[in-house]
Design a protein around this motif. Structure first.
Motif, PDB file in Angstrom:
ATOM      1  N   LYS A  47       0.729  -1.230  -0.020  1.00  0.00           N
ATOM      2  CA  LYS A  47      -0.030   0.011   0.077  1.00  0.00           C
ATOM      3  C   LYS A  47       0.822   1.123  -0.068  1.00  0.00           C
ATOM      4  O   LYS A  47       0.527   2.130  -0.789  1.00  0.00           O
ATOM      5  CB  LYS A  47      -1.108   0.157   1.172  1.00  0.00           C
ATOM      6  N   ARG A  48       1.863   1.160   0.996  1.00  0.00           N
ATOM      7  CA  ARG A  48       2.636   2.362   0.893  1.00  0.00           C
ATOM      8  C   ARG A  48       3.589   2.929  -0.531  1.00  0.00           C
ATOM      9  O   ARG A  48       3.717   3.827  -0.871  1.00  0.00           O
ATOM     10  CB  ARG A  48       4.007   1.916   1.995  1.00  0.00           C
ATOM     11  N   ARG A  49       3.909   1.466  -1.197  1.00  0.00           N
ATOM     12  CA  ARG A  49       4.523   1.634  -2.657  1.00  0.00           C
ATOM     13  C   ARG A  49       3.375   1.893  -3.581  1.00  0.00           C
ATOM     14  O   ARG A  49       3.915   2.147  -4.807  1.00  0.00           O
ATOM     15  CB  ARG A  49       5.364   0.529  -2.764  1.00  0.00           C
ATOM     16  N   GLY A  50       2.292   1.797  -3.353  1.00  0.00           N
ATOM     17  CA  GLY A  50       1.205   1.885  -4.249  1.00  0.00           C
ATOM     18  C   GLY A  50       1.303   0.772  -5.534  1.00  0.00           C
ATOM     19  O   GLY A  50       0.644   1.071  -6.601  1.00  0.00           O
ATOM     20  N   LYS A  51       1.549  -0.181  -4.990  1.00  0.00           N
ATOM     21  CA  LYS A  51       1.574  -1.495  -5.741  1.00  0.00           C
ATOM     22  C   LYS A  51       0.486  -2.461  -5.489  1.00  0.00           C
ATOM     23  O   LYS A  51      -0.382  -2.181  -4.224  1.00  0.00           O
ATOM     24  CB  LYS A  51       2.975  -2.201  -5.485  1.00  0.00           C
ATOM     25  N   SER A  52       0.057  -3.516  -6.208  1.00  0.00           N
ATOM     26  CA  SER A  52      -0.990  -4.491  -5.934  1.00  0.00           C
ATOM     27  C   SER A  52      -0.430  -5.359  -4.692  1.00  0.00           C
ATOM     28  O   SER A  52       0.796  -5.681  -4.668  1.00  0.00           O
ATOM     29  CB  SER A  52      -0.972  -5.426  -7.265  1.00  0.00           C
ATOM     30  N   GLU A  53      -1.407  -5.705  -4.209  1.00  0.00           N
ATOM     31  CA  GLU A  53      -1.384  -6.591  -3.005  1.00  0.00           C
ATOM     32  C   GLU A  53      -1.528  -8.130  -3.234  1.00  0.00           C
ATOM     33  O   GLU A  53      -1.329  -8.884  -2.451  1.00  0.00           O
ATOM     34  CB  GLU A  53      -2.506  -6.362  -1.881  1.00  0.00           C
ATOM     35  N   GLN A  54      -1.340  -8.392  -4.478  1.00  0.00           N
ATOM     36  CA  GLN A  54      -1.374 -10.019  -5.013  1.00  0.00           C
ATOM     37  C   GLN A  54      -0.396 -10.849  -4.489  1.00  0.00           C
ATOM     38  O   GLN A  54      -0.603 -11.861  -4.037  1.00  0.00           O
ATOM     39  CB  GLN A  54      -1.360  -9.774  -6.641  1.00  0.00           C
ATOM     40  N   PRO A  55       0.722 -10.252  -4.387  1.00  0.00           N
ATOM     41  CA  PRO A  55       2.124 -11.113  -3.881  1.00  0.00           C
ATOM     42  C   PRO A  55       1.607 -11.475  -2.396  1.00  0.00           C
ATOM     43  O   PRO A  55       2.168 -12.677  -1.877  1.00  0.00           O
ATOM     44  CB  PRO A  55       3.323 -10.125  -4.022  1.00  0.00           C
ATOM     45  N   CYS A  56       0.830 -10.611  -1.749  1.00  0.00           N
ATOM     46  CA  CYS A  56       0.754 -11.161  -0.267  1.00  0.00           C
ATOM     47  C   CYS A  56      -0.408 -12.103  -0.290  1.00  0.00           C
ATOM     48  O   CYS A  56      -0.459 -12.847   1.087  1.00  0.00           O
ATOM     49  CB  CYS A  56       0.068  -9.695   0.360  1.00  0.00           C
ATOM     50  N   GLU A  57      -1.042 -12.637  -1.298  1.00  0.00           N
ATOM     51  CA  GLU A  57      -2.245 -13.540  -1.297  1.00  0.00           C
ATOM     52  C   GLU A  57      -1.155 -14.901  -0.694  1.00  0.00           C
ATOM     53  O   GLU A  57      -1.935 -15.722  -0.015  1.00  0.00           O
ATOM     54  CB  GLU A  57      -2.585 -14.024  -2.376  1.00  0.00           C
ATOM     55  N   TYR A  58      -0.141 -15.110  -0.958  1.00  0.00           N
ATOM     56  CA  TYR A  58       0.504 -16.212  -0.709  1.00  0.00           C
ATOM     57  C   TYR A  58       0.711 -16.373   0.979  1.00  0.00           C
ATOM     58  O   TYR A  58       0.263 -17.386   1.452  1.00  0.00           O
ATOM     59  CB  TYR A  58       2.104 -16.612  -0.882  1.00  0.00           C
ATOM     60  N   TYR A  59       1.153 -15.408   1.661  1.00  0.00           N
ATOM     61  CA  TYR A  59       0.908 -15.439   2.935  1.00  0.00           C
ATOM     62  C   TYR A  59      -0.441 -15.504   3.777  1.00  0.00           C
ATOM     63  O   TYR A  59      -0.785 -16.313   4.739  1.00  0.00           O
ATOM     64  CB  TYR A  59       1.537 -14.050   3.715  1.00  0.00           C
ATOM     65  N   PHE A  60      -1.215 -14.892   3.224  1.00  0.00           N
ATOM     66  CA  PHE A  60      -2.878 -14.793   3.611  1.00  0.00           C
ATOM     67  C   PHE A  60      -3.190 -16.603   3.438  1.00  0.00           C
ATOM     68  O   PHE A  60      -3.914 -17.031   4.411  1.00  0.00           O
ATOM     69  CB  PHE A  60      -3.694 -14.074   2.592  1.00  0.00           C
ATOM     70  N   ARG A  61      -3.042 -17.002   2.227  1.00  0.00           N
ATOM     71  CA  ARG A  61      -3.440 -18.592   2.385  1.00  0.00           C
ATOM     72  C   ARG A  61      -2.740 -19.392   3.237  1.00  0.00           C
ATOM     73  O   ARG A  61      -3.395 -20.334   3.802  1.00  0.00           O
ATOM     74  CB  ARG A  61      -3.172 -18.963   0.802  1.00  0.00           C
TER      75      ARG A  61
END
Length: 88
Positions: A47-61
């Motif tokens: 969010k701070r970098r203004g990029k997609s949060e898609q890579p974070c999905e791995y940790y979420f899963r």
């Protein structure tokens, strides 16, 4: 942190999280907690970098697979109240 793209399975084909050498023992409590923290740190950074949060999905899963729902609810409530003990 784990390399997000290294062992990411196809969408919908993942039944259990892959082996994480940081947590070789049978008790996966620390693995659950660490992936919860990694997810929230990842989201905050993206969010701070203004990029997609898609890579974070791995940790979420991973944390959704390992952690009891009651723990996640309590931690999310503590984050909202500002009383969460972890460093995000």
């Amino acid at each position: 942190m784990l390399d997000v793209g290294a062992k990411k399975p196809p969408r919908g084909k993942w039944s259990t999280p892959p082996f994480d050498p940081r947590f070789p023992n049978q008790n996966q409590t620390r693995n659950c907690y660490q992936n919860f923290l990694d997810f929230h740190r990842c989201v905050k950074t993206m969010k701070r970098r203004g990029k997609s949060e898609q890579p974070c999905e791995y940790y979420f899963r991973v944390y959704r697979s390992l952690c009891p729902v009651s723990w996640v609810q309590r931690w999310n409530q503590q984050i909202k109240e500002g009383t969460f003990a972890g460093k995000i």
